[in-house]
Design an enzyme around this catalytic site. Structure first.
Site, PDB file in Angstrom:
ATOM      1  N   HIS A  64      -7.602  -5.661  -0.344  1.00 39.77           N
ATOM      2  CA  HIS A  64      -6.352  -4.932  -0.142  1.00 39.77           C
ATOM      3  C   HIS A  64      -5.491  -5.573   0.950  1.00 39.77           C
ATOM      4  O   HIS A  64      -4.485  -5.024   1.353  1.00 39.77           O
ATOM      5  CB  HIS A  64      -6.666  -3.476   0.233  1.00 39.77           C
ATOM      6  CG  HIS A  64      -5.476  -2.573   0.224  1.00 39.77           C
ATOM      7  ND1 HIS A  64      -4.693  -2.376  -0.906  1.00 39.77           N
ATOM      8  CD2 HIS A  64      -4.910  -1.806   1.198  1.00 39.77           C
ATOM      9  CE1 HIS A  64      -3.714  -1.525  -0.616  1.00 39.77           C
ATOM     10  NE2 HIS A  64      -3.822  -1.172   0.649  1.00 39.77           N
ATOM     11  N   SER A  83       0.831  -1.192   0.000  1.00 41.25           N
ATOM     12  CA  SER A  83       0.000   0.000   0.000  1.00 41.25           C
ATOM     13  C   SER A  83       0.879   1.260   0.000  1.00 41.25           C
ATOM     14  O   SER A  83       1.729   1.409  -0.874  1.00 41.25           O
ATOM     15  CB  SER A  83      -0.938  -0.035   1.217  1.00 41.25           C
ATOM     16  OG  SER A  83      -1.964   0.927   1.096  1.00 41.25           O
ATOM     17  N   ASP A 128      -8.683  -4.255  -6.396  1.00 44.99           N
ATOM     18  CA  ASP A 128      -8.195  -3.398  -5.317  1.00 44.99           C
ATOM     19  C   ASP A 128      -8.189  -1.941  -5.784  1.00 44.99           C
ATOM     20  O   ASP A 128      -7.423  -1.570  -6.673  1.00 44.99           O
ATOM     21  CB  ASP A 128      -6.779  -3.835  -4.924  1.00 44.99           C
ATOM     22  CG  ASP A 128      -6.238  -3.074  -3.731  1.00 44.99           C
ATOM     23  OD1 ASP A 128      -6.871  -2.090  -3.303  1.00 44.99           O
ATOM     24  OD2 ASP A 128      -5.166  -3.471  -3.225  1.00 44.99           O
TER      25      ASP A 128
END
Length: 242
Positions: free
Chosen positions: A187, A70, A136
């Site tokens: 995610h 991320s 995602d």
């Protein structure tokens, strides 16, 4: 802070057209003097440690591998670019004529910069493997509308706003998973890792499909990195997980 701003990480060679997302850059270079948990910015701490390890193992075969999930992947990309732009991975002063390779493994990472940033990273030899879940939303940000797919009209004419378009780096390893019972799992890093251990469920975007994946998966480098069996007798690897 999704606006693009010049990276300007090399004070001796500021490339105004090489731009990155201002929020990521701010997080990377900001120094909070009131913080009790650090002795400098993220950039200062990481570059200091990288420099220390390169100096310590000078003369050996080394590689620098960065991994992040991320927002951590965006910091990993910025660090990789920073190392290469500053020339910390250059072979000068060592017994090898080979520059230290810099690689990023990005898990569920967003776009970091514009096309000029992408081109500059490629010019510097920074390698990026982006592991993404096609469901995602984080991997589609920033630049939902202004991205690498909307720079050129008809495959020939570059549009006026192309310099403001975000662009993904490297090769994309595409996963496809979604659970209605747990939509936030799209995610989740743990899910990413589990699927990577089942290569038959993975597709590669921008490569040669399954054939490309089979070659990639069986390569000693990728298997070693993902399965924690790096060939220590051949390389001294520097790992940073962000």
């Amino acid at each position: 802070m999704s606006s693009l701003t010049p990276a300007s990480l090399d004070p001796d060679d500021s490339l105004s057209d090489v731009k990155v997302e201002s929020g990521f850059l701010n997080l990377y270079i900001s120094d909070d003097s009131n913080c009790n948990f650090g002795v400098g910015s993220c950039r200062e701490q990481l570059l200091s440690e990288v420099s220390r390890l390169i100096s310590k193992y000078k003369g050996e075969h080394m590689s620098i591998t960065l991994a992040g999930h991320s927002m951590g992947s965006s910091l990993a990309v910025l660090l990789a670019y920073d190392i290469a732009e500053l020339g910390l991975n250059k072979a000068s002063g060592s017994n090898s004529n080979r520059d230290i390779p810099v690689t990023v493994y990005s898990f569920g990472g967003p776009r970091v910069g514009n096309r000029s940033f992408k081109d500059r990273c490629e010019e510097l030899g920074v390698k990026v493997l982006r592991i993404v879940n096609i469901n995602d939303p984080v991997t589609k940000l920033p630049g939902v509308f202004l991205n690498e797919n909307f720079r050129v009209l008809g495959g020939k004419y570059e549009l006026p706003w192309s310099c403001s378009c975000y662009a993904h780096l490297g090769v994309e390893l595409a996963l496809d998973f979604f659970k209605m019972q747990d939509p936030s799992g799209v995610h989740d890093l743990d899910t990413y890792i589990k699927l990577l251990r089942c290569p038959k469920m993975v597709e590669v975007a921008g490569g040669n499909g399954v054939d490309f994946l089979s070659k990639l998966w069986t390569s000693s480098v990728l298997c070693a990195q993902l399965l924690d069996t790096w060939q220590w007798e051949l390389y001294r690897a520097t790992w940073f997980k962000l």
